[in-house]
Design a protein around this motif. Structure first.
Motif, PDB file in Angstrom:
ATOM      1  N   GLY A 119       0.798  -1.214   0.000  1.00 14.98           N
ATOM      2  CA  GLY A 119       0.000   0.000   0.000  1.00 14.98           C
ATOM      3  C   GLY A 119       0.833   1.267   0.000  1.00 14.98           C
ATOM      4  N   ALA A 120       1.956   1.248   0.718  1.00 16.77           N
ATOM      5  CA  ALA A 120       2.798   2.446   0.800  1.00 16.77           C
ATOM      6  C   ALA A 120       3.308   2.865  -0.570  1.00 16.77           C
ATOM      7  N   ALA A 121       3.625   1.880  -1.416  1.00 17.86           N
ATOM      8  CA  ALA A 121       4.132   2.201  -2.754  1.00 17.86           C
ATOM      9  C   ALA A 121       3.078   2.933  -3.571  1.00 17.86           C
ATOM     10  N   THR A 122       1.841   2.481  -3.498  1.00 26.63           N
ATOM     11  CA  THR A 122       0.765   3.135  -4.245  1.00 26.63           C
ATOM     12  C   THR A 122       0.481   4.528  -3.707  1.00 26.63           C
ATOM     13  N   PHE A 123       0.458   4.685  -2.381  1.00 29.03           N
ATOM     14  CA  PHE A 123       0.218   6.005  -1.792  1.00 29.03           C
ATOM     15  C   PHE A 123       1.333   6.982  -2.176  1.00 29.03           C
ATOM     16  N   GLU A 124       2.569   6.493  -2.187  1.00 29.03           N
ATOM     17  CA  GLU A 124       3.693   7.349  -2.550  1.00 29.03           C
ATOM     18  C   GLU A 124       3.571   7.795  -4.009  1.00 29.03           C
ATOM     19  N   LEU A 125       3.219   6.861  -4.889  1.00 25.93           N
ATOM     20  CA  LEU A 125       3.050   7.209  -6.304  1.00 25.93           C
ATOM     21  C   LEU A 125       1.893   8.184  -6.494  1.00 25.93           C
ATOM     22  N   ALA A 126       0.765   7.951  -5.805  1.00 26.78           N
ATOM     23  CA  ALA A 126      -0.387   8.848  -5.927  1.00 26.78           C
ATOM     24  C   ALA A 126      -0.048  10.250  -5.422  1.00 26.78           C
ATOM     25  N   PHE A 127       0.706  10.329  -4.328  1.00 29.45           N
ATOM     26  CA  PHE A 127       1.091  11.633  -3.780  1.00 29.45           C
ATOM     27  C   PHE A 127       1.986  12.393  -4.752  1.00 29.45           C
ATOM     28  N   LEU A 128       2.994  11.724  -5.301  1.00 26.18           N
ATOM     29  CA  LEU A 128       3.893  12.380  -6.250  1.00 26.18           C
ATOM     30  C   LEU A 128       3.147  12.781  -7.524  1.00 26.18           C
ATOM     31  N   SER A 129       2.228  11.930  -7.954  1.00 25.31           N
ATOM     32  CA  SER A 129       1.441  12.238  -9.151  1.00 25.31           C
ATOM     33  C   SER A 129       0.537  13.432  -8.923  1.00 25.31           C
ATOM     34  N   LEU A 130      -0.019  13.538  -7.714  1.00 27.74           N
ATOM     35  CA  LEU A 130      -0.876  14.679  -7.393  1.00 27.74           C
ATOM     36  C   LEU A 130      -0.073  15.973  -7.402  1.00 27.74           C
ATOM     37  N   ILE A 131       1.165  15.932  -6.929  1.00 29.24           N
ATOM     38  CA  ILE A 131       2.033  17.116  -6.974  1.00 29.24           C
ATOM     39  C   ILE A 131       2.264  17.545  -8.419  1.00 29.24           C
ATOM     40  N   VAL A 132       2.559  16.558  -9.289  1.00 27.79           N
ATOM     41  CA  VAL A 132       2.746  16.859 -10.720  1.00 27.79           C
ATOM     42  C   VAL A 132       1.479  17.476 -11.298  1.00 27.79           C
ATOM     43  N   ALA A 133       0.333  16.878 -10.973  1.00 33.06           N
ATOM     44  CA  ALA A 133      -0.940  17.355 -11.516  1.00 33.06           C
ATOM     45  C   ALA A 133      -1.234  18.786 -11.079  1.00 33.06           C
ATOM     46  N   LEU A 134      -0.973  19.098  -9.810  1.00 32.82           N
ATOM     47  CA  LEU A 134      -1.254  20.434  -9.300  1.00 32.82           C
ATOM     48  C   LEU A 134      -0.310  21.472  -9.889  1.00 32.82           C
ATOM     49  N   ILE A 135       0.984  21.137  -9.959  1.00 37.79           N
ATOM     50  CA  ILE A 135       1.955  22.091 -10.496  1.00 37.79           C
ATOM     51  C   ILE A 135       1.667  22.378 -11.971  1.00 37.79           C
ATOM     52  N   VAL A 136       1.504  21.318 -12.759  1.00 37.20           N
ATOM     53  CA  VAL A 136       1.270  21.487 -14.191  1.00 37.20           C
ATOM     54  C   VAL A 136      -0.125  22.062 -14.442  1.00 37.20           C
ATOM     55  N   GLY A 137      -1.135  21.502 -13.783  1.00 37.59           N
ATOM     56  CA  GLY A 137      -2.508  21.918 -14.033  1.00 37.59           C
ATOM     57  C   GLY A 137      -2.786  23.350 -13.620  1.00 37.59           C
ATOM     58  N   ILE A 138      -2.366  23.709 -12.409  1.00 40.60           N
ATOM     59  CA  ILE A 138      -2.623  25.070 -11.933  1.00 40.60           C
ATOM     60  C   ILE A 138      -1.764  26.086 -12.676  1.00 40.60           C
ATOM     61  N   GLY A 139      -0.485  25.752 -12.873  1.00 42.11           N
ATOM     62  CA  GLY A 139       0.416  26.682 -13.555  1.00 42.11           C
ATOM     63  C   GLY A 139      -0.030  26.982 -14.976  1.00 42.11           C
ATOM     64  N   LEU A 140      -0.263  25.937 -15.763  1.00 44.24           N
ATOM     65  CA  LEU A 140      -0.665  26.149 -17.158  1.00 44.24           C
ATOM     66  C   LEU A 140      -2.083  26.709 -17.262  1.00 44.24           C
ATOM     67  N   GLY A 141      -2.968  26.319 -16.330  1.00 44.73           N
ATOM     68  CA  GLY A 141      -4.322  26.849 -16.340  1.00 44.73           C
ATOM     69  C   GLY A 141      -4.345  28.355 -16.128  1.00 44.73           C
ATOM     70  N   ARG A 142      -3.506  28.838 -15.231  1.00 47.63           N
ATOM     71  CA  ARG A 142      -3.437  30.284 -14.989  1.00 47.63           C
ATOM     72  C   ARG A 142      -2.868  31.017 -16.198  1.00 47.63           C
ATOM     73  N   ILE A 143      -1.843  30.423 -16.831  1.00 47.31           N
ATOM     74  CA  ILE A 143      -1.262  31.055 -18.023  1.00 47.31           C
ATOM     75  C   ILE A 143      -2.295  31.112 -19.152  1.00 47.31           C
ATOM     76  N   ALA A 144      -3.036  30.006 -19.334  1.00 52.63           N
ATOM     77  CA  ALA A 144      -4.038  29.973 -20.401  1.00 52.63           C
ATOM     78  C   ALA A 144      -5.134  31.005 -20.164  1.00 52.63           C
ATOM     79  N   ALA A 145      -5.553  31.175 -18.909  1.00 49.27           N
ATOM     80  CA  ALA A 145      -6.596  32.156 -18.603  1.00 49.27           C
ATOM     81  C   ALA A 145      -6.101  33.583 -18.818  1.00 49.27           C
TER      82      ALA A 145
END
Length: 362
Positions: A119-145
């Protein structure tokens, strides 16, 4: 008269008390949402139990071609799978209340051991993926707007569609081909090298979270190795969710830009960058937090393909392995754990949204 003031009996203006977000109604709201987890999990457990037995008992499904009919009959009787289905169901619920999820059929391990080990491996991957999603999603979303209907906006929107529409396993293979094969700068599979795995064996109380365990070791070489292995899986899974966040941020920031209070601030000469940071950003954040619970569920579902693609040994990888082996007892336990996680995450999202969104009533 301002909404924030009121006139008392003496004719003087008194400040109108602000709404207390941490009132008794708020705690009733939390309690109600928390109690809803119980029927949600109960319904999911019931569905998973009966679906797993739609093709027969788990032992016949997993070992039907490997045992003689006599041995198979003995195993079925010993496990109690020849009893009425409703009796098995009630027995299973009783085991769940005591933390017993059964024993795997293919390798004879307690399911709870599988969950804690991987379980720890999946939680670690999900956490790192969420960081990627937030950085890319929020950053590019603000630029696009900010650059609406310009070349940057069009390019970011195409990128968002590609992120959302591309199957995660295909994106994973493309990333492996580029960064592991052609450029040879990142590892293609696993959570760490063998040397790092041997270092983890020295720990008295390993957590299973390799980043935390690396910090416990105090070895930067091991930490670097772990992070290098995590880059491609986190990118593959994180970009899937980033596409959703880009569209959400762009749409909501643009809508906020057109609101009356932003126009009033713009008429006072407030710069566009300040309008984005101070006026348009927080209202645009609320939908992201609201949708985040559903995206966590998508990430856990996507983890099955991501972990299989990168041989990242977590719950998704083990779920795929047990599905191939038709070990429905193990599959049932993993699916139930994921369902519980999704229910808890949605509860947390509801609470956070209620704290920051003044439109929520309780």
């Amino acid at each position: 008269m301002s909404d924030s003031t009121a006139t008392d009996s003496t004719g003087t203006k008194a400040a109108k008390p602000k709404r207390n977000r941490l009132s008794g109604g708020f705690f009733r709201f939390i309690l109600t949402r928390f109690l809803l987890i119980i029927p949600t999990v109960f319904i999911l457990v019931t569905i998973v139990f009966f679906v797993m037995r739609a093709t027969g008992d788990p032992i016949s499904a997993a070992l039907g071609g490997r045992l003689t009919p006599e041995e198979l009959s003995k195993r079925i009787h010993a496990a109690g799978y020849d009893r009425p289905l409703i009796v098995q169901y009630l027995d299973y619920l009783g085991g769940l209340l005591h933390g017993d999820l059964g024993t795997t059929l293919t390798d004879n391990q307690p399911v709870i051991t599988i969950l804690t080990r991987y379980g720890a491996a999946t939680f670690e991957l999900a956490f790192l993926s969420l960081i990627v999603a937030l950085i890319v999603g929020i950053g590019l979303g603000r630029i696009a707007a900010r650059h609406r209907d310009h070349a940057a906006d069009a390019g970011i929107r195409v990128f968002a569609i590609l992120c959302y529409a591309t199957p995660v396993f295909f994106l994973g293979l493309v990333l492996k081909l580029i960064f592991a094969v052609w450029l040879n700068v990142l590892p293609s599979s696993g959570r760490s090298d063998l040397s790092s795995e041997m270092q983890f064996q020295r720990l008295v109380s390993p957590t299973g979270f390799y980043i935390i365990d690396s910090l416990q070791l105090g070895d930067m070489t091991v930490l670097t190795d772990v992070l290098r292995h995590a880059v491609l899986p986190a990118l593959a899974l994180g970009l899937l969710t980033a596409g959703v966040f880009i569209r959400l941020v762009r749409t909501n920031v643009i809508a906020t830009y057109n609101s009356g209070y932003v126009e009033a601030a713009r008429s006072r000469g407030v710069s566009e960058s300040r309008l984005l940071k101070k006026h348009a950003w927080r209202p645009a954040l609320i939908p992201i937090i609201t949708v985040m619970g559903m995206q966590i569920a998508m990430m856990l579902a996507g983890a099955v393909l991501t972990e299989t693609t990168f041989e990242w040994k977590g719950l998704g990888f083990m779920l795929s392995t047990y599905l191939k082996a038709r070990d429905f007892v193990a599959v049932q336990g993993i699916v139930i754990l994921i369902a519980i996680i999704v229910a808890v995450v949605n509860f947390i999202v509801d609470v956070v949204a209620a704290l920051i969104d003044p439109r929520v009533r309780y």
